[in-house]
Design a protein around this motif. Structure first.
Motif, short mmCIF file in Angstrom:
data_model
loop_
_atom_site.label_atom_id
_atom_site.label_comp_id
_atom_site.label_asym_id
_atom_site.label_seq_id
_atom_site.Cartn_x
_atom_site.Cartn_y
_atom_site.Cartn_z
N ASP A 177 0.85 -1.43 0.00
CA ASP A 177 0.12 0.05 0.14
C ASP A 177 0.91 1.11 0.04
O ASP A 177 0.49 2.26 -0.84
CB ASP A 177 -1.00 -0.07 1.22
N ARG B 55 2.32 1.68 -3.60
CA ARG B 55 1.10 2.31 -4.36
C ARG B 55 0.95 3.58 -4.06
O ARG B 55 0.55 4.33 -5.02
CB ARG B 55 -0.22 1.38 -4.39
N ASP C 257 -2.78 3.13 7.42
CA ASP C 257 -3.92 2.51 7.08
C ASP C 257 -5.11 3.18 7.78
O ASP C 257 -5.20 4.22 8.30
CB ASP C 257 -3.78 1.04 7.64
N TRP D 218 -6.23 6.21 -4.28
CA TRP D 218 -5.67 5.25 -3.61
C TRP D 218 -6.46 4.69 -2.45
O TRP D 218 -7.32 5.76 -1.81
CB TRP D 218 -4.46 5.96 -2.90
N PRO E 162 -6.10 1.83 1.03
CA PRO E 162 -5.27 0.47 1.62
C PRO E 162 -5.78 -0.71 1.10
O PRO E 162 -7.15 -1.06 1.63
CB PRO E 162 -5.19 0.91 2.90
N GLY E 163 -5.11 -1.43 0.77
CA GLY E 163 -5.34 -2.91 0.54
C GLY E 163 -5.63 -3.78 1.76
O GLY E 163 -6.59 -4.72 1.94
#
Length: 307
Positions: A194, A197, A215, A273, A275-276
């Protein structure tokens, strides 16, 4: 580098060893050998390569056992402060339009349970963080030259390739947790992918400024310990007493006990964007899963910097 190349960027990476140069080439980028502290050489290289943007990722964080010693931070401080100044000087000289510097959220003061971010909370200097504050000032100088300077204040990086996270995980497997500070004090983390990215997205989606890359859900020390314990199959972990940690931490002791509940709101509002891995309750089980795979034993040496 992988994400930059997938996004269509031509990538050059500073490398100080043939081993790293091989990694850079394998990932599809072009290695460049130049001294970060040689401003004239940097200027020549940037001019020859016709660079549009610079990402200053160079760093040398001391080992955990050495973090309490001021001398252990000297090289990292030089990379941050002097390296950033040289890159900005060179970038201004040759017409680079964008400079990105990944900073660190520890620059914020102890803020209890209050949400904080770059737009609401002034920094509080500390001997181990002053160099990163100085580097941020160099980015601001770049912006004042009618360019786009971007600071990304990262949370604690974690993931199956992060040595400090693996250190925490292995301690937890032994039933131990090193979490200095009050139990209700907040920590802000960010998954490695993250964070990467966010850097790629920042190249094209945000104006000059300072943004927080953390996060969605910062955790208290108690929440962090509970998630870590669950990931290693334990009901609870023995918390090493704060007094012992402070003795071990030396000059960093008052810094690592701060409560910093950082919000990523502004970066999320301005970009695509998110966070995954939104919190450590999701992240630690992923590290546990990866630890059971032979692939996690393959380590890729990191290049010094991306240009």
């Amino acid at each position: 580098m992988r994400l930059l190349i997938e996004a269509g960027h031509k990538v050059y990476a500073l490398s100080r060893s043939e081993e790293n140069a091989l990694v850079v080439r394998r990932l599809g980028a072009e290695p460049v050998t130049v001294n970060l502290f040689d401003a004239e050489a940097l200027t020549r290289v940037l001019r020859d390569m016709k660079i549009d943007a610079i990402v200053h990722l160079a760093t040398k964080i001391p080992a955990t056992s050495q973090m309490g010693k001021a001398a252990a931070w000297q090289e990292n401080d030089r990379i941050r402060r002097d390296g950033m100044r040289n890159l900005v000087d060179a970038a201004l000289a040759v017409g680079v339009q964008t400079v990105i510097y990944p900073s660190f959220y520890y620059v914020y003061p102890d803020s209890g349970g209050r949400w904080i971010d770059a737009s609401s909370t002034p920094v509080q200097s500390h001997v181990t963080q002053q160099a990163t504050i100085d580097a941020e000032a160099e980015v601001a100088r770049f912006t004042q030259g009618q360019r786009r300077g971007i600071v990304l204040r990262m949370g604690n990086l974690y993931g199956p390739e992060i040595p400090s996270a693996l250190e925490q995980f292995h301690m937890a497997q032994k039933g131990l947790a090193m979490l200095p500070g009050p139990r209700d004090a907040y920590l802000s983390y960010i998954w490695l992918e993250d964070a990467a990215r966010a850097i790629v997205i920042a190249l094209t989606e945000v104006p000059a400024g300072i943004y927080d890359i953390v996060d969605d859900e910062p955790a208290t020390r108690d929440e962090f310990a509970a998630a870590l314990a669950q990931s290693v199959g334990k009901k609870r972990l023995f918390r090493i007493p704060n007094g012992v940690i402070k003795m071990m931490s030396g000059i960093a002791s008052d810094l690592i006990t701060r409560s910093q509940r950082v919000s990523n709101r502004r970066f999320r509002e301005l970009t695509t964007w998110k966070p995954g891995v939104p919190n450590i309750q999701k992240g630690w089980p992923l590290i546990a899963q990866a630890s059971r795979s032979p692939e996690t034993k393959k380590r890729v040496p990191a290049p010094m910097s991306l240009i």
